[in-house]
Design a protein around this motif. Structure first.
Motif, mmCIF file in Angstrom:
data_model
loop_
_atom_site.group_PDB
_atom_site.id
_atom_site.type_symbol
_atom_site.label_atom_id
_atom_site.label_comp_id
_atom_site.label_asym_id
_atom_site.label_seq_id
_atom_site.Cartn_x
_atom_site.Cartn_y
_atom_site.Cartn_z
ATOM 1 N N MET A 166 -28.833 32.269 -50.090
ATOM 2 C CA MET A 166 -28.929 33.552 -50.800
ATOM 3 C C MET A 166 -29.969 34.444 -50.142
ATOM 4 S SD MET A 166 -30.955 32.291 -54.204
ATOM 5 C CE MET A 166 -30.840 30.518 -53.996
ATOM 6 N N ALA A 167 -29.691 35.719 -50.177
ATOM 7 C CA ALA A 167 -30.677 36.717 -49.789
ATOM 8 C C ALA A 167 -31.351 37.184 -51.080
ATOM 9 C CB ALA A 167 -30.013 37.866 -49.062
ATOM 10 N N SER A 168 -32.205 38.175 -50.977
ATOM 11 C CA SER A 168 -32.884 38.649 -52.175
ATOM 12 C C SER A 168 -33.292 40.093 -51.985
ATOM 13 C CB SER A 168 -34.125 37.794 -52.463
ATOM 14 O OG SER A 168 -34.669 38.101 -53.723
ATOM 15 N N THR A 169 -33.432 40.783 -53.095
ATOM 16 C CA THR A 169 -34.005 42.120 -53.072
ATOM 17 C C THR A 169 -35.480 42.030 -53.416
ATOM 18 O OG1 THR A 169 -33.314 42.448 -55.366
ATOM 19 C CG2 THR A 169 -31.858 43.282 -53.634
ATOM 20 N N ILE A 170 -36.226 43.063 -53.030
ATOM 21 C CA ILE A 170 -37.676 43.081 -53.221
ATOM 22 C C ILE A 170 -38.057 44.346 -53.982
ATOM 23 C CG2 ILE A 170 -39.912 43.197 -52.045
ATOM 24 C CD1 ILE A 170 -38.627 41.619 -49.757
ATOM 25 N N TYR A 171 -38.903 44.175 -54.985
ATOM 26 C CA TYR A 171 -39.364 45.322 -55.778
ATOM 27 C C TYR A 171 -40.728 44.990 -56.380
ATOM 28 C CZ TYR A 171 -36.832 42.359 -59.117
ATOM 29 O OH TYR A 171 -36.336 41.294 -59.828
ATOM 30 N N PRO A 172 -41.481 45.998 -56.833
ATOM 31 C CA PRO A 172 -42.810 45.742 -57.390
ATOM 32 C C PRO A 172 -42.739 45.267 -58.837
ATOM 33 C CG PRO A 172 -42.418 48.095 -57.262
ATOM 34 C CD PRO A 172 -41.238 47.427 -56.630
ATOM 35 N N VAL A 173 -43.685 44.387 -59.175
ATOM 36 C CA VAL A 173 -43.797 43.870 -60.542
ATOM 37 C C VAL A 173 -45.268 43.823 -60.926
ATOM 38 C CG1 VAL A 173 -41.699 42.466 -60.390
ATOM 39 C CG2 VAL A 173 -43.913 41.463 -59.761
ATOM 40 N N CYS A 174 -45.504 43.783 -62.228
ATOM 41 C CA CYS A 174 -46.858 43.582 -62.736
ATOM 42 C C CYS A 174 -46.749 43.096 -64.169
ATOM 43 C CB CYS A 174 -47.692 44.861 -62.648
ATOM 44 S SG CYS A 174 -47.149 46.169 -63.772
ATOM 45 N N SER A 175 -47.862 42.808 -64.774
ATOM 46 C CA SER A 175 -47.842 42.384 -66.165
ATOM 47 C C SER A 175 -47.618 43.600 -67.060
ATOM 48 C CB SER A 175 -49.160 41.713 -66.538
ATOM 49 O OG SER A 175 -50.214 42.661 -66.570
ATOM 50 N N PRO A 176 -47.025 43.423 -68.229
ATOM 51 C CA PRO A 176 -46.836 44.562 -69.145
ATOM 52 C C PRO A 176 -48.154 45.259 -69.485
ATOM 53 C CG PRO A 176 -45.519 42.686 -69.861
ATOM 54 C CD PRO A 176 -46.398 42.191 -68.751
#
Length: 300
Positions: A166-176
């Motif tokens: 599998m490949a994957s996409t990348i995006y930013p995350v953080c805590s709520p």
């Protein structure tokens, strides 16, 4: 230390003679001679200092000492037989059990493979999977005992067979809490907050995709392992770039939230790799390959 025990054949000879009350029938059962049975019983009597049989005309009769001893010997022989049957069962089970040693990055093991591996064990209970989490690139030459590896990279490793999982996409995350505290409404807001960095994933490609002509960040905590990157983000240390494959569980559990709609395709992908001449169990290998391909296909 175990006290003195007469030879097992001697104990079996006496037990058979006591059961049949006949040396001849005991000899026939054990494929011995009448004289051999007599010799074994005489040896026991010498060791004990007690008579075990007496004769009443043509009949053999157990003495009181013989009656007590034969009951204890039968109990002991039953325990020995039980222990041997159990040991043989374990040996057969071990022979039937097949083991696959799988080398994998700790982050992928913890975030993707381990939560799913019970499904493979249910499908193939005779194959034992040994997960070997390590950041070291195994050579798969048989000397380290590794049968398969799950690698993250461009693919096409010289001398190895591989399939893309599998490949994957990348995006930013953080805590709520971090998102609310810093009012992160647009990609430009990231330029004024702490970002979490990793030598394995640079920020600049995503920044360009988000329309921000900004340099690679030079400040912020650095973690080499992807699982640690996500953990740091969940703890509120900053904003991290996440691979969708690894972040899905944290997002579903609301430990992390995805920021914005901008994402980029990962240049690398997850691959299952092996070295053909070193495959020890082709059937177990094929079963794991079919299972993990099916699991990977279910990921969005």
């Amino acid at each position: 230390m175990i006290e003195y025990i007469p030879p097992l054949q001697t104990l079996r000879a006496f037990e058979a003679a006591a059961r049949h009350l006949s040396y001849s029938r005991a000899a026939e059962e054990l494929s011995l001679t009448h004289g051999a049975i007599s010799h074994h019983v005489a040896r026991l009597e010498r060791d004990l200092g007690n008579r075990l049989f007496v004769r009443d005309g043509q009949r053999m009769i157990l003495t009181d000492a013989g009656q007590i001893l034969v009951l204890d010997i039968r109990q002991g022989l039953k325990q020995l037989a039980k222990a041997f049957v159990a040991a043989r069962s374990r040996a057969r089970h071990k022979d039937a059990q097949r083991t696959l040693n799988v080398s994998v990055l700790p982050s992928f093991a913890a975030r993707w493979l381990v939560p799913r591996i019970a499904g493979f064990q249910a499908d193939c209970p005779d194959v034992e999977i040994a997960i070997r989490p390590t950041a070291t690139l195994t050579t798969l030459d048989g000397r380290d005992g590794i049968d398969l590896a799950i690698r993250y990279g461009p693919g096409e490793w010289p001398g190895l067979q591989s399939i893309k999982l599998m490949a994957s996409t990348i995006y930013p995350v953080c805590s709520p809490n971090f998102a609310n505290l810093h009012r992160l409404a647009a990609p430009r807001d990231l330029l004024s907050v702490t970002v979490i960095r990793s030598p394995r994933q640079k920020w600049r490609p995503w920044l360009i995709a988000a329309g921000l002509d900004a340099p690679e960040p030079e400040e912020g905590p650095i973690y080499d392992d992807a699982a640690l990157v996500l953990q740091a983000a969940a703890m509120g240390q900053g904003v991290a770039l996440a691979r969708a494959t690894l972040a899905a569980e944290d997002i579903a559990a609301h430990r992390l939230i995805r920021l914005f709609d901008v994402e980029i395709e990962d240049d690398y992908a997850w691959h299952l790799v092996w070295r053909e001449p070193v495959v020890r169990d082709a059937q177990a290998h094929s079963a794991f390959r079919r299972w993990i391909e099916a699991e990977a296909s279910r990921d969005p």
